[in-house]
Design a protein around this motif. Structure first.
Motif, mmCIF file in Angstrom:
data_model
loop_
_atom_site.group_PDB
_atom_site.id
_atom_site.type_symbol
_atom_site.label_atom_id
_atom_site.label_comp_id
_atom_site.label_asym_id
_atom_site.label_seq_id
_atom_site.Cartn_x
_atom_site.Cartn_y
_atom_site.Cartn_z
ATOM 1 N N ASN A 69 0.804 -1.222 0.000
ATOM 2 C CA ASN A 69 0.000 0.000 0.000
ATOM 3 C C ASN A 69 0.837 1.273 0.000
ATOM 4 N N GLN A 70 2.018 1.201 -0.590
ATOM 5 C CA GLN A 70 2.890 2.366 -0.678
ATOM 6 C C GLN A 70 3.078 2.754 -2.143
ATOM 7 N N PRO A 71 3.203 4.045 -2.391
ATOM 8 C CA PRO A 71 3.586 4.435 -3.744
ATOM 9 C C PRO A 71 4.986 3.918 -4.013
ATOM 10 N N THR A 72 5.181 3.328 -5.150
ATOM 11 C CA THR A 72 6.459 2.659 -5.361
ATOM 12 C C THR A 72 6.949 2.791 -6.784
ATOM 13 N N ARG A 73 8.211 2.539 -6.958
ATOM 14 C CA ARG A 73 8.771 2.412 -8.297
ATOM 15 C C ARG A 73 8.802 0.936 -8.650
ATOM 16 N N ILE A 74 8.796 0.701 -9.934
ATOM 17 C CA ILE A 74 8.790 -0.683 -10.389
ATOM 18 C C ILE A 74 10.204 -1.151 -10.660
ATOM 19 N N GLY A 75 10.501 -2.336 -10.187
ATOM 20 C CA GLY A 75 11.772 -2.953 -10.513
ATOM 21 C C GLY A 75 11.514 -4.212 -11.313
ATOM 22 N N PHE A 76 12.572 -4.784 -11.824
ATOM 23 C CA PHE A 76 12.417 -6.026 -12.562
ATOM 24 C C PHE A 76 13.313 -7.084 -11.949
ATOM 25 N N THR A 77 12.829 -8.294 -11.954
ATOM 26 C CA THR A 77 13.653 -9.392 -11.483
ATOM 27 C C THR A 77 13.328 -10.633 -12.300
ATOM 28 N N SER A 78 14.218 -11.585 -12.270
ATOM 29 C CA SER A 78 13.985 -12.835 -12.991
ATOM 30 C C SER A 78 13.626 -13.937 -12.011
ATOM 31 N N LEU A 79 12.603 -14.683 -12.361
ATOM 32 C CA LEU A 79 12.220 -15.824 -11.543
ATOM 33 C C LEU A 79 13.194 -16.983 -11.812
ATOM 34 N N ASP A 80 13.041 -18.036 -11.024
ATOM 35 C CA ASP A 80 13.914 -19.202 -11.170
ATOM 36 C C ASP A 80 13.850 -19.793 -12.570
ATOM 37 N N ASP A 81 12.664 -19.682 -13.185
ATOM 38 C CA ASP A 81 12.526 -20.254 -14.526
ATOM 39 C C ASP A 81 12.956 -19.283 -15.629
ATOM 40 N N GLY A 82 13.533 -18.136 -15.223
ATOM 41 C CA GLY A 82 14.051 -17.194 -16.208
ATOM 42 C C GLY A 82 13.043 -16.159 -16.663
ATOM 43 N N LYS A 83 11.809 -16.286 -16.200
ATOM 44 C CA LYS A 83 10.772 -15.335 -16.573
ATOM 45 C C LYS A 83 11.013 -14.001 -15.881
ATOM 46 N N LYS A 84 10.854 -12.923 -16.664
ATOM 47 C CA LYS A 84 11.043 -11.585 -16.083
ATOM 48 C C LYS A 84 9.720 -11.075 -15.514
ATOM 49 N N VAL A 85 9.762 -10.585 -14.314
ATOM 50 C CA VAL A 85 8.550 -10.045 -13.702
ATOM 51 C C VAL A 85 8.828 -8.666 -13.134
ATOM 52 N N ARG A 86 7.737 -7.922 -12.941
ATOM 53 C CA ARG A 86 7.850 -6.606 -12.312
ATOM 54 C C ARG A 86 7.691 -6.775 -10.803
ATOM 55 N N ILE A 87 8.491 -6.055 -10.067
ATOM 56 C CA ILE A 87 8.378 -6.128 -8.619
ATOM 57 C C ILE A 87 8.248 -4.730 -8.023
ATOM 58 N N CYS A 88 7.665 -4.701 -6.831
ATOM 59 C CA CYS A 88 7.588 -3.477 -6.060
ATOM 60 C C CYS A 88 8.937 -3.270 -5.407
ATOM 61 N N ARG A 89 9.530 -2.087 -5.615
ATOM 62 C CA ARG A 89 10.859 -1.828 -5.068
ATOM 63 C C ARG A 89 10.809 -1.678 -3.542
ATOM 64 N N THR A 90 9.612 -1.402 -3.023
ATOM 65 C CA THR A 90 9.496 -1.184 -1.581
ATOM 66 C C THR A 90 9.448 -2.509 -0.813
ATOM 67 N N CYS A 91 8.544 -3.409 -1.251
ATOM 68 C CA CYS A 91 8.375 -4.657 -0.498
ATOM 69 C C CYS A 91 8.866 -5.872 -1.283
ATOM 70 N N GLN A 92 9.370 -5.646 -2.492
ATOM 71 C CA GLN A 92 9.933 -6.715 -3.336
ATOM 72 C C GLN A 92 8.923 -7.748 -3.790
ATOM 73 N N GLU A 93 7.630 -7.435 -3.622
ATOM 74 C CA GLU A 93 6.604 -8.379 -4.069
ATOM 75 C C GLU A 93 6.414 -8.250 -5.581
ATOM 76 N N VAL A 94 6.018 -9.350 -6.195
ATOM 77 C CA VAL A 94 5.776 -9.342 -7.635
ATOM 78 C C VAL A 94 4.465 -8.611 -7.926
ATOM 79 N N ILE A 95 4.525 -7.755 -8.928
ATOM 80 C CA ILE A 95 3.323 -7.045 -9.376
ATOM 81 C C ILE A 95 2.883 -7.669 -10.677
ATOM 82 N N ASP A 96 1.615 -8.020 -10.767
ATOM 83 C CA ASP A 96 1.190 -8.650 -12.014
ATOM 84 C C ASP A 96 0.607 -7.636 -12.980
#
Ligand SMILES: [Zn+2]
Length: 96
Positions: A69-96
């Protein structure tokens, strides 16, 4: 959900209704109302002015993370299977 960070609607939160990636504009629910004159019928007593939402620049809003519930910037990370996903830079949760 996004948070408006600049302009007359600064601090307002709203749901993203439509995105225009090419123009880097988005339409946010309840944000950036503009007055528009409508052609009212002769009988209508109401003034012919209606409020319409207008698109705002993507740069003027920040994504509001559903997890923390925070305004955040988007980061990117790769999952174990190599898929790129967007993440919340604040809590590191994946954003769909
Ligand atoms: Zn978050």
């Amino acid at each position: 959900m996004v948070l408006v960070i600049t302009g007359k609607d600064k601090g307002k939160k709203g749901k993203v209704r439509v995105t225009h990636p090419k123009d880097r504009m988005i339409l946010v629910e309840g944000v950036n109302f503009i007055k528009k004159h409508s052609r009212a019928k002769k009988q209508a007593r109401q003034a012919g002015i209606i409020d319409l939402e207008a698109p705002v620049r993507v740069a003027n809003v920040m994504l509001l993370c559903a997890k923390c519930n925070q305004p955040t910037r988007i980061g990117f990370t790769s999952l174990d299977d190599g898929k790129k996903v967007r993440i919340c830079r604040t809590c590191q949760e994946v954003i769909d």
